[in-house]
Design an enzyme around this catalytic site. Structure first.
Site, PDB file in Angstrom:
ATOM      1  N   CYS A  77      -4.766  -3.077   2.755  1.00 13.66           N
ATOM      2  CA  CYS A  77      -4.504  -2.985   4.192  1.00 13.66           C
ATOM      3  C   CYS A  77      -5.693  -3.333   5.081  1.00 13.66           C
ATOM      4  O   CYS A  77      -6.019  -4.483   5.271  1.00 13.66           O
ATOM      5  CB  CYS A  77      -3.932  -1.613   4.545  1.00 13.66           C
ATOM      6  SG  CYS A  77      -3.216  -1.621   6.208  1.00 13.66           S
ATOM      7  N   LYS A  85      -9.322   1.875  -2.103  1.00 15.26           N
ATOM      8  CA  LYS A  85      -9.540   1.283  -0.767  1.00 15.26           C
ATOM      9  C   LYS A  85     -10.929   1.589  -0.216  1.00 15.26           C
ATOM     10  O   LYS A  85     -11.347   2.760  -0.138  1.00 15.26           O
ATOM     11  CB  LYS A  85      -8.467   1.794   0.190  1.00 15.26           C
ATOM     12  CG  LYS A  85      -8.465   1.191   1.576  1.00 15.26           C
ATOM     13  CD  LYS A  85      -7.246   1.697   2.337  1.00 15.26           C
ATOM     14  CE  LYS A  85      -7.104   1.146   3.726  1.00 15.26           C
ATOM     15  NZ  LYS A  85      -5.864   1.657   4.372  1.00 15.26           N
ATOM     16  N   ASN A 100      -6.992   6.147  -1.883  1.00 18.60           N
ATOM     17  CA  ASN A 100      -5.889   5.244  -1.557  1.00 18.60           C
ATOM     18  C   ASN A 100      -6.052   4.063  -2.525  1.00 18.60           C
ATOM     19  O   ASN A 100      -6.971   3.258  -2.372  1.00 18.60           O
ATOM     20  CB  ASN A 100      -6.029   4.816  -0.092  1.00 18.60           C
ATOM     21  CG  ASN A 100      -4.843   3.993   0.383  1.00 18.60           C
ATOM     22  OD1 ASN A 100      -4.110   3.417  -0.410  1.00 18.60           O
ATOM     23  ND2 ASN A 100      -4.679   3.924   1.700  1.00 18.60           N
ATOM     24  N   ASN A 124       0.228  -0.859   5.446  1.00 16.48           N
ATOM     25  CA  ASN A 124       1.073  -0.045   6.341  1.00 16.48           C
ATOM     26  C   ASN A 124       0.387  -0.143   7.694  1.00 16.48           C
ATOM     27  O   ASN A 124      -0.623   0.535   7.937  1.00 16.48           O
ATOM     28  CB  ASN A 124       1.067   1.435   5.944  1.00 16.48           C
ATOM     29  CG  ASN A 124       1.871   1.767   4.702  1.00 16.48           C
ATOM     30  OD1 ASN A 124       2.934   2.373   4.756  1.00 16.48           O
ATOM     31  ND2 ASN A 124       1.332   1.392   3.549  1.00 16.48           N
ATOM     32  N   GLU A 172       0.861  -1.192   0.000  1.00 17.80           N
ATOM     33  CA  GLU A 172       0.000   0.000   0.000  1.00 17.80           C
ATOM     34  C   GLU A 172       0.895   1.238   0.000  1.00 17.80           C
ATOM     35  O   GLU A 172       1.925   1.255   0.670  1.00 17.80           O
ATOM     36  CB  GLU A 172      -0.836  -0.009   1.299  1.00 17.80           C
ATOM     37  CG  GLU A 172      -1.687   1.234   1.520  1.00 17.80           C
ATOM     38  CD  GLU A 172      -2.311   1.284   2.926  1.00 17.80           C
ATOM     39  OE1 GLU A 172      -1.658   0.828   3.908  1.00 17.80           O
ATOM     40  OE2 GLU A 172      -3.449   1.775   3.041  1.00 17.80           O
ATOM     41  N   GLU A 191      -6.489   8.653   7.831  1.00 23.00           N
ATOM     42  CA  GLU A 191      -6.908   8.248   6.473  1.00 23.00           C
ATOM     43  C   GLU A 191      -8.273   8.825   6.111  1.00 23.00           C
ATOM     44  O   GLU A 191      -8.528   9.158   4.957  1.00 23.00           O
ATOM     45  CB  GLU A 191      -6.928   6.720   6.344  1.00 23.00           C
ATOM     46  CG  GLU A 191      -5.537   6.131   6.252  1.00 23.00           C
ATOM     47  CD  GLU A 191      -5.552   4.692   5.772  1.00 23.00           C
ATOM     48  OE1 GLU A 191      -6.074   4.419   4.684  1.00 23.00           O
ATOM     49  OE2 GLU A 191      -5.033   3.834   6.506  1.00 23.00           O
TER      50      GLU A 191
HETATM   51  N1  CDT Z   1      -3.131   1.475   6.444  1.00 24.00           N
HETATM   52  C1  CDT Z   1      -4.044   0.827   7.184  1.00 24.00           C
HETATM   53  O1  CDT Z   1      -5.159   0.581   6.739  1.00 24.00           O
HETATM   54  N2  CDT Z   1      -3.698   0.525   8.453  1.00 24.00           N
HETATM   55  C2  CDT Z   1      -4.604  -0.094   9.351  1.00 24.00           C
HETATM   56  C3  CDT Z   1      -4.290   0.367  10.732  1.00 24.00           C
HETATM   57  C4  CDT Z   1      -5.457   0.325  11.597  1.00 24.00           C
HETATM   58  S1  CDT Z   1      -5.297  -0.878  12.780  1.00 24.00           S
HETATM   59  C5  CDT Z   1      -6.813  -1.628  12.906  1.00 24.00           C
HETATM   60  C6  CDT Z   1      -4.584  -1.611   9.311  1.00 24.00           C
HETATM   61  O2  CDT Z   1      -5.654  -2.213   9.246  1.00 24.00           O
HETATM   62  O3  CDT Z   1      -3.522  -2.208   9.365  1.00 24.00           O
END
Ligand code: CDT
Length: 308
Positions: free
Chosen positions: A168, A123, A106, A193, A46, A142
């Site tokens: 993600c 996303k 995203n 990430n 991502e 985000e």
């Molecule tokens: N980038 C991303 O979507 N990160 C989220 C962090 C939130 S933690 C529930 C993830 O799901 O990894």
């Protein structure tokens, strides 16, 4: 018989002042390493091209438009498209997209070995919050910088394989996987990430984050009889730590390759896509076993209700 050698190209931290060109050079090094191992499809994370800027707050979001790409390919990423074509390799990577209409997403794309963008995915499940929240140990904005994606989850046949994308946080949602599964997906590629600490709970650190990540990947792959790649941008970025743990998962839900470090690292697996057929024709034969008359709440209701 469809077999492909597939790879996850994990990328270590990208600092704020690192140029797109420098990142693409790192991506190319991993692509060349993959080619030397006979890889035919490679997945990058991502938001591969930039630091994970949603950890920073700016009042005027336009100040952050410089993190977004207005065309793809562009001057910085053209070498990636050219090298993949020369290697005859399919690939996917994530980036921040600013459309001609001024919309921010995203995004991830799936590119064929001929260099054609075959799928654009924006996303769906944006985590975090839209305003600065001082009680959090770090910000995850985000919802401030992106719109929820408008593409939905789509599958296309590429390199003889039914491929789909997610990004993600999408991997934590069974809805993501099942919508792809209902299109007979055989390979799901997901970049991430993931900050190594929950910003509202000290109890949820890197070990638990890795556990939830693998749990989601293995369950999604198993329940939808699909190969899956999860590929991290990880390590320390601008003083903030994100988990590594890139994995390739087979259609039985087993991890068959796993990254060991938190830097640029390639993991590879030989994927036999005929293996998807067994689960899809037995335990998870959707046509035989699904009971859609009981699934109405999934699309009719967003939040959980209480029993009467
Ligand atoms: N980038 C991303 O979507 N990160 C989220 C962090 C939130 S933690 C529930 C993830 O799901 O990894």
């Amino acid at each position: 018989m469809t077999k492909l050698k597939i790879a996850a190209a994990q990328i270590g931290g990208i600092q704020k002042d690192e140029s797109r060109e420098a990142v693409v050079a790192r991506m190319l090094a991993l692509m060349d390493e993959a080619h030397a191992q006979g890889v035919q499809f490679i997945a990058y994370p991502e938001m591969t091209l930039t630091t994970f800027f949603p950890r920073f707050y700016v009042e005027d979001r336009a100040e952050f438009d410089h993190w977004f790409e207005t065309e793809m390919p562009n001057a910085a990423t053209a070498p990636l498209f050219a090298r993949a074509k020369a290697h005859g390799m399919g690939f996917t990577f994530g980036y921040c997209e600013l459309t001609p209409e001024g919309l921010h997403y995203n995004t991830a794309i799936l590119v064929s070995p001929e260099g054609e963008i075959r799928l654009t995915y924006r996303k769906t499940h944006l985590p975090g919050h839209a305003e600065y929240e001082p009680e959090r140990s770090h910000q995850h904005l985000e919802k401030r910088y992106f719109l929820p994606g408008d593409t939905g989850f789509n599958v296309t046949k590429m390199q003889g394989v039914n491929m789909g994308l997610a990004i993600c946080n999408d991997r934590r949602w069974p809805e993501t996987w099942r919508v792809l599964g209902l299109q007979s997906v055989q390979l799901v590629a997901i970049g991430y990430n993931t900050p190594s600490q929950n910003n509202l709970s000290k109890d949820e650190g890197p070990a638990r984050r890795i556990y939830h990540h693998e749990l989601s990947m293995c369950a999604g792959a198993y329940q939808n009889s699909t190969w899956a790649i999860a590929v991290a941008k990880c390590g320390t970025e601008d003083g903030n730590h994100m988990i590594g743990g890139s994995v390739i998962v087979d259609p039985d839900g087993y991890v068959v390759a796993r990254a060991t470090g938190e830097g640029d690292e390639l993991i590879v697996a030989e994927a036999d896509f005929d293996r998807c057929a067994f689960g899809a024709s037995t335990v998870f034969d959707f046509a035989a076993h699904r009971r859609i008359e009981h699934y109405g709440r999934i699309t009719a209701q967003t939040g959980a209700s209480q029993p009467e």
